[in-house]
Design an enzyme around this catalytic site. Sequence first.
Site, mmCIF file in Angstrom:
data_model
loop_
_atom_site.group_PDB
_atom_site.id
_atom_site.type_symbol
_atom_site.label_atom_id
_atom_site.label_comp_id
_atom_site.label_asym_id
_atom_site.label_seq_id
_atom_site.Cartn_x
_atom_site.Cartn_y
_atom_site.Cartn_z
ATOM 1 N N GLU A 212 -16.572 -34.068 31.263
ATOM 2 C CA GLU A 212 -16.325 -33.675 33.111
ATOM 3 C C GLU A 212 -14.801 -33.506 33.059
ATOM 4 O O GLU A 212 -13.975 -33.767 34.245
ATOM 5 C CB GLU A 212 -16.217 -35.370 33.533
ATOM 6 N N ASP B 129 -10.098 -33.983 36.052
ATOM 7 C CA ASP B 129 -11.201 -34.322 35.541
ATOM 8 C C ASP B 129 -11.832 -34.907 36.198
ATOM 9 O O ASP B 129 -10.419 -36.243 37.689
ATOM 10 C CB ASP B 129 -10.326 -35.578 34.589
HETATM 11 N N1 LIG Z 1 -24.101 -36.395 32.504
HETATM 12 C C1 LIG Z 1 -22.716 -35.906 31.854
HETATM 13 N N2 LIG Z 1 -21.980 -36.959 31.505
HETATM 14 C C2 LIG Z 1 -21.330 -36.339 30.640
HETATM 15 C C3 LIG Z 1 -21.143 -35.186 30.350
HETATM 16 N N3 LIG Z 1 -19.770 -34.892 29.241
HETATM 17 C C4 LIG Z 1 -19.428 -36.561 28.589
HETATM 18 N N4 LIG Z 1 -20.285 -36.841 30.170
HETATM 19 C C5 LIG Z 1 -19.645 -38.439 29.906
HETATM 20 O O1 LIG Z 1 -18.015 -38.458 30.887
HETATM 21 C C6 LIG Z 1 -17.625 -39.735 30.301
HETATM 22 C C7 LIG Z 1 -16.485 -40.146 30.777
HETATM 23 O O2 LIG Z 1 -15.616 -40.746 30.455
HETATM 24 P P1 LIG Z 1 -14.894 -41.773 30.535
HETATM 25 O O3 LIG Z 1 -14.196 -40.448 29.321
HETATM 26 O O4 LIG Z 1 -14.664 -43.003 29.933
HETATM 27 O O5 LIG Z 1 -13.615 -41.307 32.060
HETATM 28 P P2 LIG Z 1 -14.337 -41.756 33.590
HETATM 29 O O6 LIG Z 1 -15.314 -42.626 33.586
HETATM 30 O O7 LIG Z 1 -14.339 -41.175 34.462
HETATM 31 O O8 LIG Z 1 -12.857 -43.351 33.781
HETATM 32 P P3 LIG Z 1 -11.670 -41.772 33.764
HETATM 33 O O9 LIG Z 1 -11.307 -40.225 33.537
HETATM 34 O O10 LIG Z 1 -10.390 -42.425 33.977
HETATM 35 O O11 LIG Z 1 -11.558 -41.974 34.993
HETATM 36 C C8 LIG Z 1 -19.068 -40.530 29.532
HETATM 37 O O12 LIG Z 1 -19.329 -41.319 30.221
HETATM 38 C C9 LIG Z 1 -19.718 -38.990 29.225
HETATM 39 O O13 LIG Z 1 -20.867 -39.670 28.584
HETATM 40 C C10 LIG Z 1 -22.275 -34.526 31.009
HETATM 41 O O14 LIG Z 1 -22.219 -33.468 30.431
HETATM 42 N N5 LIG Z 1 -23.133 -34.688 31.356
#
Ligand SMILES: Nc1nc2c(ncn2[C@@H]2O[C@H](COP(=O)(O)OP(=O)(O)OP(=O)(O)O)[C@@H](O)[C@H]2O)c(=O)[nH]1
Length: 301
Positions: A224, A181
């Site tokens: 992600e 992740d």
């Molecule tokens: N640019 C982009 N962002 C994405 C995609 N799929 C998910 N996200 C973003 O990934 C982010 C995941 O956020 P969180 O689950 O809070 O995780 P994080 O900010 O990485 O925090 P930690 O995992 O705790 O380190 C969210 O803001 C989603 O909008 C994608 O296909 N493209």
Amino acid sequence: MIETVKLTVKLSNFYKMPLINKVLSLALLIYIAIFSAYSLTNFPPLQVQNNVYGFTTDFINLIVIIFLFWMVQCSELSKKAYIFSSFGLLLWSIGTTADVLDELVVQPYWISIYFEDLCRTSGMLLTSYGLFKTMRFVQSINNRLARELIIDDLTKVHNRRYFYQHAKDAQHSPYVILIIDIDHFKMINDEFGHDVGDVMLKELATKYDNAFTHQNKFARLGGEEFGGYLPTNNMTQACDFSQQLIDLAHTINIQNSRHLTVSIGVAMQTPNEPLDKVMKRADQALYLAKKSGRDRFEIAP
Ligand SMILES: Nc1nc2c(ncn2[C@@H]2O[C@H](COP(=O)(O)OP(=O)(O)OP(=O)(O)O)[C@@H](O)[C@H]2O)c(=O)[nH]1
């Protein structure tokens, strides 16, 4: 991008078809009517009762070919498949019309032998090629859909569906699952924009996909989060590989301001443990890695 594929065969679709399909169908019917009227009024008649069987079978042939022609006009085929099938069936119906009338009147030699056979044979050849093109068209759609079913649209690496299917089908026991992740990805999106976030996802996915060689499989599970499948019972190897993945993430710069980091949860399958349980333990290990400061891996107990 998934291009919309239209492949419908609906006889009621005819009224929605382009003008050319309608003109072609009308031209065929007019030709059959005029040719029949001309033959019946200009050529010497035959005794129909002696040719009932021949007339019936030839007439059924004609109806079937006209029906096939109609079906082609109502289908959304590739251009080549449409052209070859349409003109093939057109010629075939013209030849068969002459064949039907052959049972009712004495046709000139050039019609009953040369014209009829030439039209029918060339019609059959063109129709066969049209059918071949149609099958190729369907096959290419099928191949593309089969590929799209297992490929992630954004990163072009395998998707969650493929990952779970592969892990279930591989039947290697035990195996190791990695859940990877990206750290603080929301912050990256917020700070640099969603488009930069997408570029980071693609870059990381491509690098990781190249790092997973041999029987090791890599996929984007969603957002992600990525998954790794290692058919091994060697936890030391799995840990070394996880550290390599963490180091590889450091080689990716976010707009030259800082580098990417990932956290990884590692779980080895215990005897007879189902996949969803192993995934759950890997997820718990990932949670631990996040809680312990990120940019690291943790092994599930
Ligand atoms: N640019 C982009 N962002 C994405 C995609 N799929 C998910 N996200 C973003 O990934 C982010 C995941 O956020 P969180 O689950 O809070 O995780 P994080 O900010 O990485 O925090 P930690 O995992 O705790 O380190 C969210 O803001 C989603 O909008 C994608 O296909 N493209």
